[in-house]
Design an enzyme around this catalytic site. Sequence first.
Site, PDB file in Angstrom:
ATOM      1  N   PRO A  79       0.840  -1.197   0.000  1.00 58.44           N
ATOM      2  CA  PRO A  79       0.000   0.000   0.000  1.00 58.44           C
ATOM      3  C   PRO A  79       0.881   1.254   0.000  1.00 58.44           C
ATOM      4  O   PRO A  79       1.938   1.265   0.630  1.00 58.44           O
ATOM      5  CB  PRO A  79      -0.798  -0.128   1.302  1.00 58.44           C
ATOM      6  CG  PRO A  79      -0.001  -1.045   2.169  1.00 58.44           C
ATOM      7  CD  PRO A  79       0.767  -1.942   1.264  1.00 58.44           C
ATOM      8  N   GLY A  81       2.157   4.966   0.929  1.00 59.49           N
ATOM      9  CA  GLY A  81       2.067   5.922   2.042  1.00 59.49           C
ATOM     10  C   GLY A  81       1.740   5.285   3.374  1.00 59.49           C
ATOM     11  O   GLY A  81       1.249   5.953   4.276  1.00 59.49           O
ATOM     12  N   GLY A  83       4.040   3.406   5.217  1.00 58.64           N
ATOM     13  CA  GLY A  83       5.233   3.066   5.989  1.00 58.64           C
ATOM     14  C   GLY A  83       5.777   1.693   5.693  1.00 58.64           C
ATOM     15  O   GLY A  83       6.572   1.150   6.462  1.00 58.64           O
ATOM     16  N   GLY A  85       7.438   0.963   2.847  1.00 60.19           N
ATOM     17  CA  GLY A  85       8.578   1.052   1.930  1.00 60.19           C
ATOM     18  C   GLY A  85       8.198   1.002   0.466  1.00 60.19           C
ATOM     19  O   GLY A  85       9.023   0.596  -0.360  1.00 60.19           O
ATOM     20  N   SER A  86       6.962   1.435   0.118  1.00 58.06           N
ATOM     21  CA  SER A  86       6.559   1.308  -1.287  1.00 58.06           C
ATOM     22  C   SER A  86       7.463   2.136  -2.204  1.00 58.06           C
ATOM     23  O   SER A  86       7.852   1.670  -3.280  1.00 58.06           O
ATOM     24  CB  SER A  86       5.094   1.693  -1.483  1.00 58.06           C
ATOM     25  OG  SER A  86       4.881   3.040  -1.145  1.00 58.06           O
ATOM     26  N   ALA A  88      10.630   3.177  -1.587  1.00 55.29           N
ATOM     27  CA  ALA A  88      11.999   2.643  -1.571  1.00 55.29           C
ATOM     28  C   ALA A  88      12.077   1.366  -2.395  1.00 55.29           C
ATOM     29  O   ALA A  88      13.022   1.159  -3.173  1.00 55.29           O
ATOM     30  CB  ALA A  88      12.430   2.370  -0.133  1.00 55.29           C
ATOM     31  N   ALA A  89      11.065   0.491  -2.256  1.00 53.21           N
ATOM     32  CA  ALA A  89      11.065  -0.750  -3.034  1.00 53.21           C
ATOM     33  C   ALA A  89      10.948  -0.436  -4.521  1.00 53.21           C
ATOM     34  O   ALA A  89      11.601  -1.074  -5.355  1.00 53.21           O
ATOM     35  CB  ALA A  89       9.915  -1.655  -2.585  1.00 53.21           C
ATOM     36  N   ASP A 130      15.137   3.132   4.544  1.00 56.17           N
ATOM     37  CA  ASP A 130      14.140   2.369   3.780  1.00 56.17           C
ATOM     38  C   ASP A 130      14.768   1.615   2.617  1.00 56.17           C
ATOM     39  O   ASP A 130      14.561   0.410   2.455  1.00 56.17           O
ATOM     40  CB  ASP A 130      13.055   3.303   3.225  1.00 56.17           C
ATOM     41  CG  ASP A 130      12.095   3.776   4.296  1.00 56.17           C
ATOM     42  OD1 ASP A 130      12.409   3.583   5.484  1.00 56.17           O
ATOM     43  OD2 ASP A 130      11.046   4.339   3.940  1.00 56.17           O
TER      44      ASP A 130
END
Length: 284
Positions: A79, A81, A83, A85-86, A88-89, A130
């Site tokens: 999901p 926003g 937290g 790591g969307s 960063a991933a 992250d």
Amino acid sequence: MSPATGRACGKLILLGEHAVVYGHRAIAAAVSRGVTVTLTPRPGPTRLERGPADARLAQVLALALPAEGLGVDIHSELPTGRGMGSSAALSVALLRARAALAGRTLDFDTLHHEGFALERIFHGNPSGLDHAVCALGGAVLYRRGEAPTPLPMPSHPVVVLDSGAAGDTSALVAAVAARRPGVDSALAGLGALVEQALGVLDQPAALGALLLEAHALLRQLGVSTPALDALVALAMDHGATGAKLAGAGGGGVVLALTPDGGEALLREARRRDISAFCCRLPEA
Ligand code: PMV
């Protein structure tokens, strides 16, 4: 040229968010849900074929990819926003896909360095935590400006409870900065909890107590919300040894340590229509 794919896992911060921006150590761990980026050669300008609706994405693609010749497909199981790591991933997966297109793989230092540039577009002043975790996997002990250290940590069952609201990491980091020096003792307290946690990583009761203390300090920073506080209370009433918001706050998820496997908490969350899932930390 054939399509190339890159993938990176998501993450959850066990302890130390916000404090890590100011040089304290933090512990984060990978989850197996992640982001996959596929780059397909095509004639004409590089364009996003499928991906999250995020205004910053165009800037990220412009920095990371050639202006011509690629179709970009982004599939995220994380999901946005929350937290987990969307961004960063996504950054790490994009860099891996670009390297794969050239028949290369990237070492960690290059991923971390180039990932920083992309994360700055998403988050303004990121600590680097992250994308270090998304690139390395496993559990990681991280201090800004230093090489991350893989952390031998037993994998704990956790329940992740979604507040249903997105937090804006760069705005929250800026808000904490604006509250300094008044919040410096809370930041130091969060850093101290990380150091204590290193001695009890295999003890769910003691570790859980530290998570709960961390949530209280994050409240002092002003980054929790009534919804996050209610999720922490719910977790504590249903078998968790500790729970806290995970990530920048202002929305996002609560991480609950559930040595009992978390079935009761998950059942209650479902009954209340709260989006929740069980996983292990670290998981990937
Ligand atoms: O991206 P999030 O929501 O997981 O937050 C990152 C953690 C912070 O410490 C708040 C910011 C950072 O760059 O470390």
